[in-house]
Motif scaffolding. Sequence first.
Motif, PDB file in Angstrom:
ATOM      1  N   PHE A   5       0.798  -1.222   0.000  1.00  0.00           N
ATOM      2  CA  PHE A   5       0.000   0.000   0.000  1.00  0.00           C
ATOM      3  C   PHE A   5       0.835   1.278   0.000  1.00  0.00           C
ATOM      4  CE2 PHE A   5      -2.710  -3.161   2.179  1.00  0.00           C
ATOM      5  CZ  PHE A   5      -3.728  -3.227   1.248  1.00  0.00           C
ATOM      6  N   GLY A   6       2.083   1.200   0.418  1.00  0.00           N
ATOM      7  CA  GLY A   6       2.932   2.380   0.497  1.00  0.00           C
ATOM      8  C   GLY A   6       2.929   2.970   1.899  1.00  0.00           C
ATOM      9  N   ALA A   7       4.043   3.566   2.258  1.00  0.00           N
ATOM     10  CA  ALA A   7       4.213   4.104   3.607  1.00  0.00           C
ATOM     11  C   ALA A   7       3.242   5.244   3.888  1.00  0.00           C
ATOM     12  CB  ALA A   7       5.654   4.572   3.807  1.00  0.00           C
ATOM     13  N   GLN A   8       2.967   6.075   2.900  1.00  0.00           N
ATOM     14  CA  GLN A   8       2.071   7.207   3.133  1.00  0.00           C
ATOM     15  C   GLN A   8       0.647   6.754   3.425  1.00  0.00           C
ATOM     16  OE1 GLN A   8       2.760   9.508  -0.364  1.00  0.00           O
ATOM     17  NE2 GLN A   8       4.552  10.508   0.497  1.00  0.00           N
ATOM     18  N   ARG A   9       0.172   5.769   2.716  1.00  0.00           N
ATOM     19  CA  ARG A   9      -1.176   5.250   2.981  1.00  0.00           C
ATOM     20  C   ARG A   9      -1.237   4.590   4.354  1.00  0.00           C
ATOM     21  NH1 ARG A   9      -2.747   2.790  -2.892  1.00  0.00           N
ATOM     22  NH2 ARG A   9      -3.263   4.783  -3.847  1.00  0.00           N
ATOM     23  N   SER A  53       9.082   4.808   9.854  1.00  0.00           N
ATOM     24  CA  SER A  53      10.404   4.184   9.743  1.00  0.00           C
ATOM     25  C   SER A  53      10.741   3.858   8.294  1.00  0.00           C
ATOM     26  CB  SER A  53      10.462   2.908  10.592  1.00  0.00           C
ATOM     27  OG  SER A  53      10.322   3.215  11.956  1.00  0.00           O
ATOM     28  N   ALA A  54       9.739   3.393   7.559  1.00  0.00           N
ATOM     29  CA  ALA A  54       9.957   3.089   6.137  1.00  0.00           C
ATOM     30  C   ALA A  54      10.235   4.364   5.346  1.00  0.00           C
ATOM     31  CB  ALA A  54       8.741   2.368   5.563  1.00  0.00           C
ATOM     32  N   MET A  55       9.498   5.438   5.642  1.00  0.00           N
ATOM     33  CA  MET A  55       9.723   6.700   4.930  1.00  0.00           C
ATOM     34  C   MET A  55      11.081   7.289   5.282  1.00  0.00           C
ATOM     35  SD  MET A  55       6.019   8.569   4.984  1.00  0.00           S
ATOM     36  CE  MET A  55       6.596  10.017   4.149  1.00  0.00           C
ATOM     37  N   LEU A  56      11.506   7.125   6.510  1.00  0.00           N
ATOM     38  CA  LEU A  56      12.806   7.637   6.930  1.00  0.00           C
ATOM     39  C   LEU A  56      13.922   6.992   6.106  1.00  0.00           C
ATOM     40  CD1 LEU A  56      14.237   9.452   9.039  1.00  0.00           C
ATOM     41  CD2 LEU A  56      14.405   7.430  10.474  1.00  0.00           C
ATOM     42  N   SER A  57      13.747   5.720   5.789  1.00  0.00           N
ATOM     43  CA  SER A  57      14.755   5.023   4.996  1.00  0.00           C
ATOM     44  C   SER A  57      14.838   5.529   3.565  1.00  0.00           C
ATOM     45  CB  SER A  57      14.451   3.517   4.981  1.00  0.00           C
ATOM     46  OG  SER A  57      14.520   2.996   6.279  1.00  0.00           O
ATOM     47  N   THR A  58      13.762   6.130   3.059  1.00  0.00           N
ATOM     48  CA  THR A  58      13.747   6.561   1.663  1.00  0.00           C
ATOM     49  C   THR A  58      14.440   7.900   1.447  1.00  0.00           C
ATOM     50  OG1 THR A  58      11.613   7.693   1.849  1.00  0.00           O
ATOM     51  CG2 THR A  58      11.580   5.349   1.255  1.00  0.00           C
ATOM     52  N   VAL A  59      14.671   8.660   2.501  1.00  0.00           N
ATOM     53  CA  VAL A  59      15.246   9.993   2.326  1.00  0.00           C
ATOM     54  C   VAL A  59      16.737  10.036   2.660  1.00  0.00           C
ATOM     55  CG1 VAL A  59      13.069  11.199   2.671  1.00  0.00           C
ATOM     56  CG2 VAL A  59      14.511  10.722   4.634  1.00  0.00           C
ATOM     57  N   HIS A  60      17.336   8.877   2.876  1.00  0.00           N
ATOM     58  CA  HIS A  60      18.761   8.809   3.174  1.00  0.00           C
ATOM     59  C   HIS A  60      19.441   7.815   2.244  1.00  0.00           C
ATOM     60  CE1 HIS A  60      18.514  11.266   6.770  1.00  0.00           C
ATOM     61  NE2 HIS A  60      17.414  10.610   7.084  1.00  0.00           N
ATOM     62  N   THR A 114       2.293  14.155   6.455  1.00  0.00           N
ATOM     63  CA  THR A 114       2.346  13.045   5.503  1.00  0.00           C
ATOM     64  C   THR A 114       1.806  13.469   4.147  1.00  0.00           C
ATOM     65  OG1 THR A 114       2.086  11.465   7.304  1.00  0.00           O
ATOM     66  CG2 THR A 114       1.607  10.673   5.087  1.00  0.00           C
ATOM     67  N   LEU A 115       0.673  14.165   4.157  1.00  0.00           N
ATOM     68  CA  LEU A 115       0.102  14.641   2.888  1.00  0.00           C
ATOM     69  C   LEU A 115       1.029  15.639   2.210  1.00  0.00           C
ATOM     70  CD1 LEU A 115      -3.621  15.028   3.977  1.00  0.00           C
ATOM     71  CD2 LEU A 115      -2.632  13.239   2.522  1.00  0.00           C
ATOM     72  N   TRP A 116       1.628  16.538   2.986  1.00  0.00           N
ATOM     73  CA  TRP A 116       2.570  17.514   2.429  1.00  0.00           C
ATOM     74  C   TRP A 116       3.774  16.796   1.818  1.00  0.00           C
ATOM     75  CZ3 TRP A 116       7.620  18.654   4.071  1.00  0.00           C
ATOM     76  CH2 TRP A 116       8.214  19.743   3.428  1.00  0.00           C
ATOM     77  N   PHE A 117       4.321  15.819   2.521  1.00  0.00           N
ATOM     78  CA  PHE A 117       5.459  15.062   2.011  1.00  0.00           C
ATOM     79  C   PHE A 117       5.085  14.354   0.716  1.00  0.00           C
ATOM     80  CE2 PHE A 117       8.165  11.272   1.795  1.00  0.00           C
ATOM     81  CZ  PHE A 117       9.414  11.853   1.909  1.00  0.00           C
ATOM     82  N   GLY A 118       3.890  13.788   0.661  1.00  0.00           N
ATOM     83  CA  GLY A 118       3.435  13.105  -0.550  1.00  0.00           C
ATOM     84  C   GLY A 118       3.276  14.045  -1.725  1.00  0.00           C
TER      85      GLY A 118
END
Length: 135
Positions: A5-9, A53-60, A114-118
């Motif tokens: 589903f994705g981290a944002q959802r 935690s999953a989103m944190l991994s995507t920005v590094h 979360t919506l802003w990041f998306g």
Amino acid sequence: MIARFGAQRILIGGATLLIGTVLVANLVTSLAHFWVALGLLGVGWNFPFAGGSAMLSTVHSEAERGKVRGINDPIIFTLVAIGSLMAGRLFHHLGWEALNLAMVPLILLVALATLWFGLKAKSQLASQVSGPPET
């Protein structure tokens, strides 16, 4: 679930479950409602933790991920411990309804971030796909 589903959802789903927790906990104060609220709280808390935690991994970068996760997890668990230790005092001073309602601004903050990041990620992806403007 994050892969599907994705981290944002997952984060938005967790925020929705936490809002449901507030509603159920304040709706009726029967034992059954309390158990439902605890179930929603458990799952609702886990979704933002796992999704964040999953989103944190995507920005590094790959080399930074272990270090960042190593710093992030103790910070999160320290804040959780502080929150658990403060729960009794907050309940005593605020009461049941106000304590539950105090969660709402924090939940909305997570949902809006979360919506802003998306939206930011989508606009960056769109600009990369379209390329530089032609002159």
